[in-house]
Design a protein around this motif. Structure first.
Motif, PDB file in Angstrom:
ATOM      1  N   SER A 194       0.829  -1.197   0.000  1.00  0.00           N
ATOM      2  CA  SER A 194       0.000   0.000   0.000  1.00  0.00           C
ATOM      3  C   SER A 194       0.864   1.248   0.000  1.00  0.00           C
ATOM      4  O   SER A 194       0.615   2.201  -0.740  1.00  0.00           O
ATOM      5  CB  SER A 194      -0.927  -0.008   1.229  1.00  0.00           C
ATOM      6  N   GLU A 195       1.882   1.239   0.846  1.00  0.00           N
ATOM      7  CA  GLU A 195       2.761   2.394   0.925  1.00  0.00           C
ATOM      8  C   GLU A 195       3.582   2.569  -0.357  1.00  0.00           C
ATOM      9  O   GLU A 195       3.658   3.641  -0.933  1.00  0.00           O
ATOM     10  CB  GLU A 195       3.712   2.260   2.124  1.00  0.00           C
ATOM     11  N   ARG A 196       4.200   1.470  -0.788  1.00  0.00           N
ATOM     12  CA  ARG A 196       5.116   1.584  -1.936  1.00  0.00           C
ATOM     13  C   ARG A 196       4.385   1.913  -3.213  1.00  0.00           C
ATOM     14  O   ARG A 196       4.865   2.641  -4.058  1.00  0.00           O
ATOM     15  CB  ARG A 196       5.883   0.283  -2.124  1.00  0.00           C
ATOM     16  N   MET A 197       3.191   1.347  -3.380  1.00  0.00           N
ATOM     17  CA  MET A 197       2.442   1.572  -4.612  1.00  0.00           C
ATOM     18  C   MET A 197       1.558   2.794  -4.491  1.00  0.00           C
ATOM     19  O   MET A 197       0.881   3.163  -5.443  1.00  0.00           O
ATOM     20  CB  MET A 197       1.558   0.358  -4.917  1.00  0.00           C
ATOM     21  N   ASN A 198       1.524   3.354  -3.309  1.00  0.00           N
ATOM     22  CA  ASN A 198       0.627   4.469  -3.058  1.00  0.00           C
ATOM     23  C   ASN A 198      -0.813   4.073  -3.388  1.00  0.00           C
ATOM     24  O   ASN A 198      -1.573   4.850  -3.987  1.00  0.00           O
ATOM     25  CB  ASN A 198       1.020   5.665  -3.946  1.00  0.00           C
ATOM     26  N   ALA A 199      -1.151   2.844  -3.062  1.00  0.00           N
ATOM     27  CA  ALA A 199      -2.486   2.344  -3.378  1.00  0.00           C
ATOM     28  C   ALA A 199      -3.266   2.160  -2.083  1.00  0.00           C
ATOM     29  O   ALA A 199      -2.726   1.685  -1.101  1.00  0.00           O
ATOM     30  CB  ALA A 199      -2.384   1.012  -4.115  1.00  0.00           C
ATOM     31  N   PRO A 200      -4.559   2.543  -2.067  1.00  0.00           N
ATOM     32  CA  PRO A 200      -5.340   2.345  -0.851  1.00  0.00           C
ATOM     33  C   PRO A 200      -5.562   0.849  -0.611  1.00  0.00           C
ATOM     34  O   PRO A 200      -5.452   0.028  -1.510  1.00  0.00           O
ATOM     35  CB  PRO A 200      -6.666   3.041  -1.156  1.00  0.00           C
ATOM     36  N   MET A 201      -5.839   0.518   0.650  1.00  0.00           N
ATOM     37  CA  MET A 201      -6.096  -0.885   0.951  1.00  0.00           C
ATOM     38  C   MET A 201      -7.298  -1.045   1.863  1.00  0.00           C
ATOM     39  O   MET A 201      -7.651  -0.141   2.626  1.00  0.00           O
ATOM     40  CB  MET A 201      -4.874  -1.560   1.561  1.00  0.00           C
ATOM     41  N   VAL A 202      -7.929  -2.219   1.779  1.00  0.00           N
ATOM     42  CA  VAL A 202      -9.080  -2.557   2.610  1.00  0.00           C
ATOM     43  C   VAL A 202      -8.755  -3.872   3.302  1.00  0.00           C
ATOM     44  O   VAL A 202      -8.260  -4.811   2.667  1.00  0.00           O
ATOM     45  CB  VAL A 202     -10.351  -2.742   1.751  1.00  0.00           C
ATOM     46  N   SER A 203      -9.054  -3.995   4.615  1.00  0.00           N
ATOM     47  CA  SER A 203      -8.810  -5.272   5.308  1.00  0.00           C
ATOM     48  C   SER A 203     -10.108  -6.000   5.605  1.00  0.00           C
ATOM     49  O   SER A 203     -11.190  -5.431   5.519  1.00  0.00           O
ATOM     50  CB  SER A 203      -8.122  -5.073   6.662  1.00  0.00           C
ATOM     51  N   GLN A 204      -9.942  -7.249   5.978  1.00  0.00           N
ATOM     52  CA  GLN A 204     -11.044  -8.066   6.487  1.00  0.00           C
ATOM     53  C   GLN A 204     -12.225  -8.178   5.520  1.00  0.00           C
ATOM     54  O   GLN A 204     -13.366  -8.334   5.942  1.00  0.00           O
ATOM     55  CB  GLN A 204     -11.558  -7.475   7.809  1.00  0.00           C
ATOM     56  N   CYS A 205     -11.957  -8.123   4.205  1.00  0.00           N
ATOM     57  CA  CYS A 205     -13.060  -8.185   3.269  1.00  0.00           C
ATOM     58  C   CYS A 205     -13.548  -9.624   3.132  1.00  0.00           C
ATOM     59  O   CYS A 205     -12.760 -10.530   2.881  1.00  0.00           O
ATOM     60  CB  CYS A 205     -12.632  -7.638   1.915  1.00  0.00           C
ATOM     61  N   GLN A 206     -14.849  -9.827   3.267  1.00  0.00           N
ATOM     62  CA  GLN A 206     -15.383 -11.176   3.151  1.00  0.00           C
ATOM     63  C   GLN A 206     -16.082 -11.373   1.809  1.00  0.00           C
ATOM     64  O   GLN A 206     -16.106 -12.464   1.255  1.00  0.00           O
ATOM     65  CB  GLN A 206     -16.364 -11.442   4.288  1.00  0.00           C
ATOM     66  N   LYS A 207     -16.669 -10.296   1.312  1.00  0.00           N
ATOM     67  CA  LYS A 207     -17.445 -10.407   0.095  1.00  0.00           C
ATOM     68  C   LYS A 207     -17.398  -9.101  -0.684  1.00  0.00           C
ATOM     69  O   LYS A 207     -17.083  -8.051  -0.140  1.00  0.00           O
ATOM     70  CB  LYS A 207     -18.905 -10.706   0.466  1.00  0.00           C
ATOM     71  N   PHE A 208     -17.749  -9.211  -1.948  1.00  0.00           N
ATOM     72  CA  PHE A 208     -17.861  -8.000  -2.761  1.00  0.00           C
ATOM     73  C   PHE A 208     -19.277  -7.866  -3.279  1.00  0.00           C
ATOM     74  O   PHE A 208     -20.016  -8.839  -3.383  1.00  0.00           O
ATOM     75  CB  PHE A 208     -16.910  -8.082  -3.969  1.00  0.00           C
ATOM     76  N   GLN A 209     -19.651  -6.628  -3.585  1.00  0.00           N
ATOM     77  CA  GLN A 209     -20.894  -6.404  -4.318  1.00  0.00           C
ATOM     78  C   GLN A 209     -20.496  -5.692  -5.598  1.00  0.00           C
ATOM     79  O   GLN A 209     -19.970  -4.579  -5.568  1.00  0.00           O
ATOM     80  CB  GLN A 209     -21.861  -5.543  -3.505  1.00  0.00           C
ATOM     81  N   VAL A 210     -20.715  -6.390  -6.720  1.00  0.00           N
ATOM     82  CA  VAL A 210     -20.258  -5.849  -7.996  1.00  0.00           C
ATOM     83  C   VAL A 210     -21.460  -5.385  -8.796  1.00  0.00           C
ATOM     84  O   VAL A 210     -22.429  -6.112  -8.983  1.00  0.00           O
ATOM     85  CB  VAL A 210     -19.492  -6.938  -8.778  1.00  0.00           C
ATOM     86  N   ASP A 211     -21.381  -4.145  -9.264  1.00  0.00           N
ATOM     87  CA  ASP A 211     -22.461  -3.605 -10.087  1.00  0.00           C
ATOM     88  C   ASP A 211     -21.815  -2.984 -11.312  1.00  0.00           C
ATOM     89  O   ASP A 211     -21.463  -1.812 -11.303  1.00  0.00           O
ATOM     90  CB  ASP A 211     -23.231  -2.554  -9.284  1.00  0.00           C
ATOM     91  N   GLY A 212     -21.626  -3.798 -12.337  1.00  0.00           N
ATOM     92  CA  GLY A 212     -20.907  -3.325 -13.510  1.00  0.00           C
ATOM     93  C   GLY A 212     -19.479  -3.049 -13.103  1.00  0.00           C
ATOM     94  O   GLY A 212     -18.793  -3.907 -12.556  1.00  0.00           O
ATOM     95  N   GLY A 213     -19.044  -1.814 -13.326  1.00  0.00           N
ATOM     96  CA  GLY A 213     -17.670  -1.495 -12.967  1.00  0.00           C
ATOM     97  C   GLY A 213     -17.533  -1.024 -11.531  1.00  0.00           C
ATOM     98  O   GLY A 213     -16.435  -0.796 -11.051  1.00  0.00           O
ATOM     99  N   ALA A 214     -18.680  -0.863 -10.830  1.00  0.00           N
ATOM    100  CA  ALA A 214     -18.600  -0.372  -9.444  1.00  0.00           C
ATOM    101  C   ALA A 214     -18.400  -1.544  -8.508  1.00  0.00           C
ATOM    102  O   ALA A 214     -19.133  -2.531  -8.554  1.00  0.00           O
ATOM    103  CB  ALA A 214     -19.884   0.375  -9.076  1.00  0.00           C
ATOM    104  N   ILE A 215     -17.411  -1.427  -7.656  1.00  0.00           N
ATOM    105  CA  ILE A 215     -17.112  -2.518  -6.722  1.00  0.00           C
ATOM    106  C   ILE A 215     -17.252  -2.008  -5.299  1.00  0.00           C
ATOM    107  O   ILE A 215     -16.722  -0.959  -4.933  1.00  0.00           O
ATOM    108  CB  ILE A 215     -15.679  -3.045  -6.917  1.00  0.00           C
TER     109      ILE A 215
END
Lengths: 254, 673, 322
Positions: free
Chosen positions: C107-128
Motif C-alpha cells: 500500500s505504501e510503496r504503490m501508493n495504493a489504498p487498501m481494505v482489510s477483512q473483506c469477506q465479500k464484494f458487491q459488484v455492479d458493472g464497474g462499481a465494486i
C-alpha cells in the motif's frame, strides 16, 4: 537493544457496539476502550526480552482517554520510557495516518526493534505494523509468537495455520507484529500501577498532522443481520439435553 | 566433702547450665529474633485482655472443644501451676543443702492443704499424661500428623517422671519423718512411700536422694528443651493470650509495606507479635483437623505453617548471628518454607483461628504472603483472569457493569434505584446473585419476598461493584481499595438508612472493613437477620407451615466471622421446618471451599472436595429433605456437590429465601401476597 | 492501469492455501464486473505445478530460490515491482500470515489504498463495493472501491473455495528482479508436536472455549467426546493457557476442520476461530451470552450456562448409549 512498542486502544467487545447517526462509524458514546490484546502481548514480549537479554523498552501511543493507565501499567512491568503523542486524532485517524505519525516520531529514536500487535479488530485499512515498517524502510514480520536473540541475530517465531511455526532470522532494525508473547501477559497489581503513576512520567511529544490517504471511506457500517442465525433450542435442561441427543444421533455420533 | 556440699555444688552447676541454656535461647528467640520483626500494637483494652487470661488460660476455655484432651490438659496445666512450688523447693533444697539438708520453703512448704492439693494433682497429672501417651502411641489421630510426636512422647514421659519422683521423694520422707507436713496431708505419697517402707532407713535415704536427682535432672532438662519447641507455649502462652488481636476477625490488618515491596516474603517482615504466634504453636493439630484445605488433600496445614515458620525464624536467627549461613539465608520463605500451592490453598474460612486454644493467627500471615505474590505478579492464570475482570468490569464474570441488574428486568414495578430515590434499605446484591445465570431466579424471588413483606428497598444497579472481600483475601489490596472507593462513592450519593445484603462475603467487608466517613457506618444486615426481625415484628405472613426436615449450613463469613448463628435458625423454624443439626455446626461448620478467592482458582489435586464431604455429612442424617444455605456461592458449590456425589435423589440444596417464599406462597410465576 | 483482478497466491510447504482459491472465486466475480482478467500471481521455486489447480485466466509465475517459501522481505520486493507495474484494478491478498505481512508495505510503496477483512464484494458493472467484517465479527463495513488500483485483504467465508479451483490457466514467467540484501530469512519450519489426533480427520469434535473456565473442567468435554466417539478441540484462549495441546487448536492459527458434528462449548465465535469451522456440517453452540457471534455461524444454539447443561446432557447420553 532499543525496543519501541506501539500500543493502541480498541473498543471492548464485551459491550454492545452501536453505529452512530451517520451510519458510517461506531457510536463512541458507550464505548469502553481497552488495550488491544495483541499490543498487550507486544509489551509483554518486549519486557521478556529486557529480562532475558537486557534491552531498553519504550512504549509509545497516541494521546486518548484511557491511555495513561495503559502506559503506567507498562511502566509497572518495567518499561523504561513512556511516550504519548499529542494532537488531534478525531476523524481520519486510520492505520495509514497513525503509522505516519508514529514513523515521524520514531525516526529520531533509532530503535533496533519495533513491536506492535499483529492487528487490531477495528483495522479497516490494514494494521499499523506493516505500514510503519514500509515508512521506516524496515523489514516486517507478522504473526510472531516469540522473539529471541542469538549471536547478534534476532529470530522471530512466525505462526502458520495448522499449528506450524517457522523461524525467521531478521536483520535489525525491524518491525514485528506480535500474535502472542512467549508467556501470557503478567498480572500487575493495582497498587503497583498506582505506584507507577507516582514514580514514572509520560513524555509528551507533539504528533504530526494526520494524513489518512491510503485508507478509504466507509459508505455504510452496520451490525450483521441475524439471518443465518442458529435455530435456538429452549426448555429445561433435560428437554434441551433430549433434543441434543436427537441431533447427535442424526449426525451419527450415537 | 560431704554429700550435702556436693549436692549444693552439683545443683548450682546444673542450674547454671540449665538456666544458662534456657536463658540464652530465650534471649535469642524472644528478644533478638523478635526485635527483627515489625512493630506491633498498640495494645489496648486491657480489661478485656486480662479477662482473657482468666477465661482462656486459667479456665482453658477453648481446650474443651475437644472434651477429653481438654480435660487432660486442664489437669496438666493446673498440676503444673500447683506443683510449681515443688520445683522451687527442689532447687532451693539442692542449693542450700550444704547448710540445711532438710530445707523446706518457709510457710508454703509446710502448709498442709497445699501439700494435699499437690499430692492429688500429681495423680491427676499422671493420669492425664497416661491419657496423652495413649493418644499419641495408640490412637494417633490424624491431627498429630506432622507434629513432633517423639518430642511429645518424651516430654510426657518427663512429666510423668517428675510426678513419680516427687511422690517417691515425699513418700519416703513421710516414712522417715523428714517431711514438713503430717501424714494426712499427703495420702498418695504415703501410699507410694509404703512400697519402700519395708527397706532399711539407709536404703530409703538413698532412694530418696536418687528420686531427688532424677526429679531435678528431668526438670532442668525439660527447661532447656522448652525454647523453640512445641512446649515453648509453657512460657509464651500467657503473653500470647494477653496480647492477642482484639480486632474484629472480619477486619484484616493493613498490608505491610517495605518500600515498593508489599506483603511478606521474609520471616523478618512479619510483626513481632506474629512471630510470638509461631513460637506458641503447641503442634496440637486442632487447626489442621478443621482445615477444609488439609482435609481435601491439599498441602496446606495451618499447624505445619506455624511450625515451619517457627523453625525458619529460629534457623535464620542463628544464621544471621553467625554471619554465614550454609544456605539457610538463601531459603525462601515462599516456596521453600511454605509452598506457593499451600499459600493459595487457604479458603480463609477461619476454622483454624477459631479452634486454636492460644489464639494463634493463621489466616493473616497467609494473606500477607499472598500480598507479596500478587505484587510480584506470581498469580496463576485463572486467578489473574478473575482479578483482571474485577479490575476492568467490577465483577469476576467478565461481564459489563450494565448487565449487573439484568435480573431485575422481569420484575414489575421496577425496583427502586437507590441512587435516585431514597429507600429504607439499600440492597447490596453481590456478584454471584447478580450475574450467575443459575442464581438469577433466587435473586428475583428474594425481591418478591421483600416486596411482599413491605420492605422499602432499592439497588445501586450498575454502580455496584464486587464488595472486595475475597479480593482482599487473595492479597490484591490495591484492587480492593479501588472497588471499595467506587462502592463508597455510590453509597455516599445514595439515600438509605440501612444496608441489606444477601451475600455473607459482602456483608463481612461492608461491616468490618469499609471506611464510611461522614455519617459513620450504617447498620448492615444480612437478609436472614432482616427476615428474623420481620418475623418477630409479625410483618411476614406465612400462609402455610412447611414440614420439611432440613439442615442448615453456617456460612463461614456469617457464622465464624460475624457470629450470626441464631437468626437464620429462627427463620427456618418459623417456616415450620424441622431443623436437624449436622455434627459440624455453628462455629465448627465445614467451609464449602469457595472462599479466599478459591472459587477463582484452579482446584488442584483434590481428593475430596469439602463441599462433597459436607453433603455426605448431611445425607448421613437420615430423612433429610433439604440442605439449606444462606450464601449464593454456597448454592453453587453445594448443588454441584450433590451432583458429583450422586445424591440428587436424597437431598436438595435450597437457599433459606426459597423456604421463606414457599411458606409465604410466593413463587416466581405469581405475585404472591 | 488495467481492469484485471490480481490474486496473490499463498502456498506453504508445497501446498496452496485454501484462501487462495477463495480469492480466485472472488476475483472471478470482480472480473466479470470489471471486464478484465483474473491473474494469479505465484511466487516460488520449482513451484510451477501449483499453477495447475488455479481457476485463473493467467498465472504469472515468478521463480527464484529466495521465493521458495514465503519470506516477507522477498515477497514484498517482488510484488511491489510486479503489481506496481501492472496496476490492476484490484489486487487480492489473504488476510493471513502471508498476505497481511506484505499488504501494508505494498500500500505504501504503490501508493495504493487498501481494505482489510473483506469477506465479500458487491459488484455492479464497474462499481465494486467491498464488505468487511470487523470488531470480532460484530460489525460490517461497506466501502466503495475507487477506480484506481486498490489492495484488498480477504477473509474466508464469502466464497466457496471450490469455485476458485480450475485448470488450464496459461502460465507466464516474468523476469525476476534482483533479490539481494534480503533482511528476512526463513531458517526452518517447526512442525507441530506429533499430534495424537488429526483434527482435520475427526468427524466429531467437542470444542471448548474460554467459557470452560479452567483446565479441570475440560474433563467434562473429554467425557462427552468419549461418549460420542469424538475428540476434544479448543479455541485460542484455551490453548494459549496450556490447557490443551496446540494440536487441538481450531481456527486461524490452528486447524480448519470439516467435522460432521462440531460442538462449541463456551466459545464466543471470534472470527479467528470461526474461520476454522465453517466447513463443518452441523455446528451446535452452547453459550451463556445470547449475543455471542457463534450463534450466527452455528446451525443450532443453546443459550445456557454450559455447567447447568453438561451434567444432564452427559447423563442422557450415557442412557442413550445403554
Amino acid at each position: 537493544m532499543n525496543i519501541i512498542v506501539i500500543a493502541s486502544l480498541v473498543p471492548d467487545l464485551v459491550e454492545e457496539l452501536e453505529i452512530d447517526s451517520s451510519g458510517t462509524a461506531l457510536d463512541t458514546s458507550w464505548l469502553r476502550m481497552i488495550i488491544n490484546e495483541f499490543d498487550d502481548h507486544a509489551i509483554e514480549q518486549a519486557v521478556l526480552l529486557k529480562e532475558r537479554s537486557g534491552a531498553n523498552v519504550t512504549v509509545m501511543a497516541i494521546d486518548q482517554e484511557g491511555i495513561d493507565e495503559v502506559l503506567f501499567t507498562a511502566a509497572a512491568k518495567e518499561a523504561d520510557r513512556l511516550i504519548k503523542l499529542t494532537g488531534d486524532f478525531g476523524e481520519g485517524a486510520n492505520s495509514h495516518a497513525l503509522a505516519r505519525v508514529f514513523a515521524a516520531a520514531i525516526k529520531d529514536l533509532a530503535p533496533d526493534l519495533i513491536l506492535t500487535g499483529v492487528q487490531a479488530h477495528t483495522n479497516l485499512d490494514g494494521a499499523i505494523g506493516p505500514l510503519l515498517a514500509a515508512l521506516l524502510e524496515m523489514p516486517f514480520v507478522g504473526y510472531v509468537a516469540g522473539v529471541k536473540t542469538a549471536d547478534g541475530k534476532v529470530i522471530a517465531r512466525k505462526e502458520y495455520p495448522g499449528g506450524l511455526t517457522g523461524e525467521m532470522e531478521v536483520t535489525l532494525p525491524a518491525v514485528m507484529g506480535v500474535q502472542a508473547s512467549e508467556e501470557p501477559p503478567r498480572y500487575v497489581a493495582v497498587s503497583k500501577v498506582r505506584q507507577a503513576m507516582k514514580t514514572a512520567s509520560i513524555e509528551e511529544l507533539p504528533a504530526a498532522a494526520l494524513d489518512p490517504s491510503g485508507g478509504l471511506n466507509v459508505s455504510r457500517m452496520y451490525r450483521p443481520e441475524a439471518a443465518g442465525r442458529a435455530t435456538m433450542i429452549e426448555g429445561s435442561e433435560e428437554e434441551i439435553a433430549e433434543k441434543l441427543i436427537e441431533l447427535f444421533k442424526e449426525a451419527g455420533a450415537l | 566433702m560431704s554429700y550435702d556440699t556436693i549436692k549444693s555444688i552439683v545443683t548450682f552447676g546444673a542450674i547454671l547450665v540449665s538456666f544458662g541454656i534456657f536463658g540464652w535461647r530465650c534471649y535469642q528467640f524472644l528478644w533478638v529474633n523478635l526485635r527483627r520483626g515489625q512493630p506491633s500494637g498498640p495494645f489496648k483494652q486491657w480489661g478485656e485482655r486480662i479477662k482473657g487470661l482468666f477465661v482462656f488460660v486459667a479456665a482453658q476455655y477453648r481446650l474443651f472443644r475437644f472434651r477429653y484432651p481438654g480435660l487432660a490438659h486442664f489437669f496438666i496445666f493446673w498440676g503444673f501451676l500447683t506443683l510449681s512450688l515443688t520445683i522451687l523447693q527442689a532447687i532451693l533444697e539442692g542449693l542450700l543443702a550444704f547448710t540445711n539438708p532438710h530445707f523446706f520453703l518457709p510457710w508454703v512448704g509446710s502448709f498442709g492443704p497445699l501439700a494435699l492439693l499437690q499430692d492429688l494433682f500429681a495423680v491427676f497429672v499422671m493420669i492425664a499424661v497416661s491419657y496423652g501417651l495413649v493418644m499419641r502411641l495408640v490412637v494417633n489421630p490424624e491431627r498429630y500428623k506432622g507434629s513432633h510426636k517423639n518430642q511429645g512422647v518424651i516430654v510426657l514421659l518427663f512429666i510423668f517422671t517428675i510426678m513419680l519422683s516427687l511422690l517417691v521423694m515425699n513418700g519416703i520422707r513421710q516414712n522417715l519423718g523428714t517431711d514438713a507436713v503430717t501424714a494426712g496431708w499427703r495420702p498418695v505419697s504415703r501410699l507410694v512411700g509404703g512400697l519402700f517402707a519395708g527397706m532399711n532407713e539407709r536404703m530409703q535415704e538413698v532412694i530418696d536422694q536418687a528420686a531427688y536427682w532424677v526429679h531435678l535432672a528431668v526438670v532442668l532438662i525439660f527447661l532447656t528443651e522448652l525454647p523453640g519447641g512445641k512446649h515453648y507455649h509453657v512460657v509464651t502462652s500467657a503473653p500470647a493470650v494477653l496480647l492477642r488481636d482484639l480486632n474484629h476477625p472480619g477486619t484484616l490488618p493493613p498490608a505491610p509495606e517495605f518500600g515498593s515491596d508489599v506483603g511478606v516474603s521474609k520471616v523478618e517482615q512479619f510483626r513481632w507479635r506474629q512471630m510470638l504466634d509461631f513460637y506458641t504453636c503447641t503442634e496440637c493439630g486442632r487447626c489442621q483437623d478443621k482445615c477444609p484445605a488439609y482435609n481435601s488433600g491439599l498441602p496446606l496445614s495451618p499447624k505445619l505453617l506455624m511450625m515451619n515458620m517457627r523453625d525458619n525464624l529460629i534457623e535464620r536467627g542463628w544464621a544471621l548471628r553467625a554471619k554465614e549461613s550454609d544456605g539457610v539465608l538463601d531459603k525462601r520463605l515462599i516456596e521453600d518454607v511454605i509452598t506457593e500451592q499451600a499459600i493459595w490453598a487457604c479458603t480463609t474460612c477461619f476454622a483454624c483461628d477459631q479452634e486454636c486454644p492460644l489464639f494463634i493467627e493463621h489466616v493473616a500471615p497467609i494473606v500477607d504472603m499472598r500480598r507479596h505474590l500478587v505484587i510480584e505478579g506470581q498469580v496463576e492464570a485463572e486467578l489473574q483472569d478473575a482479578l483482571s475482570n474485577l479490575g476492568r468490569y467490577g465483577n469476576s464474570f467478565g461481564q459489563s457493569e450494565r448487565m449487573r441488574a439484568r435480573w431485575t428486568q422481569p420484575i414489575e414495578p421496577k425496583i427502586k434505584d437507590a441512587r435516585r430515590e431514597p429507600a429504607e434499605y439499600l440492597w447490596f446484591v453481590g456478584d454471584y446473585a447478580s450475574y450467575s445465570p443459575t442464581l438469577t431466579g433466587t435473586t428475583q424471588l428474594t425481591a418478591k419476598v421483600l416486596r411482599a413483606a413491605d420492605v422499602d428497598f432499592g439497588l445501586l444497579y450498575d454502580s455496584e461493584r464486587n464488595a472486595g472481600n475475597d479480593v482482599r483475601r487473595v492479597g490484591e489490596e490495591g484492587l480492593f481499595e479501588m472497588l471499595a472507593e467506587k462502592n463508597l462513592m455510590a453509597l455516599t450519593k445514595s439515600k438509605y438508612e440501612r444496608i441489606l445484603t444477601t451475600d455473607p462475603h459482602s456483608y463481612n467487608t461492608l461491616k468490618n472493613e469499609y471506611q464510611f466517613n461522614g455519617d459513620g457506618r450504617p447498620t448492615i444486615l444480612h437478609y436472614t437477620e432482616l427476615l428474623d426481625q420481620l418475623i418477630t415484628a409479625g410483618k411476614l405472613e406465612f400462609t402455610k407451615q412447611l414440614n420439611y426436615t432440613v439442615t442448615y449450613h453456617d456460612p463461614c463469613y456469617l457464622g465464624r466471622y460475624n457470629g450470626i448463628y441464631d437468626a437464620p435458625r429462627r427463620v427456618i423454624q418459623a417456616t415450620g421446618c424441622k431443623l436437624v443439626e449436622m455434627p459440624r455446626n455453628r462455629d465448627c461448620a465445614l467451609c464449602c471451599g469457595a472462599g479466599g478467592g478459591r472459587i477463582w482458582m484452579s482446584e488442584g489435586d483434590i481428593k475430596e472436595r469439602p463441599s462433597e464431604a459436607r453433603i455426605r455429612e448431611a445425607v448421613a442424617l437420615k430423612g433429610m429433605d433439604h440442605f439449606l444455605v444462606a450464601c449464593p456461592k454456597d448454592v453453587t458449590m453445594y448443588r454441584d456437590a450433590v451432583k458429583t456425589t450422586g445424591h440428587e435423589a436424597d437431598i436438595a440444596v435450597k437457599d433459606v429465601i426459597e423456604l421463606v417464599a414457599e411458606a409465604m406462597g410466593i413463587s416466581l410465576d405469581n405475585t404472591g401476597a | 492501469m488495467n481492469q484485471d483482478i490480481y490474486v496473490v497466491i499463498e502456498h506453504v510447504q508445497g501446498k496452496v492455501a485454501e484462501i487462495s482459491y477463495t480469492m480466485l472465486a472472488a476475483a472471478r466475480e470482480l472480473a466479470q464486473g470489471s471486464g478484465g482478467q483474473v491473474v494469479a500471481v505465484l511466487l516460488g521455486q520449482k513451484a510451477q505445478k501449483l499453477a495447475e489447480t488455479l481457476a485463473a485466466d493467467k498465472v504469472l509465475y515468478v521463480e527464484h530460490p529466495a521465493l521458495e517459501e514465503f519470506t516477507p522481505d522477498a515477497y514484498l520486493t517482488v510484488l511491489a515491482g510486479l503489481l506496481g507495474e501492472a496496476q490492476p484494478r484490484v489486487a487480492l491478498l489473504g488476510s493471513t500470515t502471508i498476505g497481511s505481512d506484505v499488504a501494508g508495505g505494498l500500500s505504501e510503496r504503490m501508493n495504493a489504498p487498501m481494505v482489510s477483512q473483506c469477506q465479500k464484494f458487491q459488484v455492479d458493472g464497474g462499481a465494486i463495493k467491498s464488505v468487511s467484517k470487523i470488531c470480532g465479527g460484530k460489525i460490517m463495513a461497506e466501502i466503495d472501491l475507487p477506480e484506481t488500483t486498490t489492495l484488498v485483504c480477504m477473509i474466508p467465508g464469502g466464497y466457496a473455495p471450490e469455485d476458485g479451483q480450475g485448470q488450464g490457466a496459461s502460465v507466464e514467467t516474468p523476469a525476476v528482479p534482483e533479490l539481494e540484501g534480503l533482511r528476512v530469512k526463513l531458517t526452518s519450519y517447526i512442525e507441530p508436536e506429533a499430534a495424537d489426533v488429526d483434527l482435520e480427520k475427526e468427524p466429531i469434535l467437542v470444542a471448548v472455549g474460554r467459557g470452560i473456565q479452567n483446565e479441570d473442567n475440560i474433563e467434562l468435554a473429554q467425557e462427552l467426546a468419549d461418549l460420542l466417539g469424538g475428540v476434544v478441540a479448543g479455541s485460542r484462549p484455551v490453548v494459549d493457557q496450556g490447557w490443551l495441546a496446540t494440536s487441538r487448536l481450531v481456527g486461524k492459527s490452528g486447524k480448519s476442520v470439516k467435522a460432521k458434528l462440531y460442538l462449541a462449548l463456551g466459545i464466543s465465535g471470534a472470527p479467528e476461530h470461526v474461520e476454522g469451522i465453517t466447513g463443518s456440517e452441523t455446528i451446535i453452540a452452547i453459550n451463556s451470552d445470547p449475543s455471542a457471534p457463534i450463534f450466527d455461524v452455528a446451525k443450532y444454539g443453546v443459550n445456557i450456562d454450559l455447567f447447568d447443561l453438561i451434567d444432564p446432557l452427559l447423563e442422557q447420553v450415557k442412557t442413550a448409549k445403554g
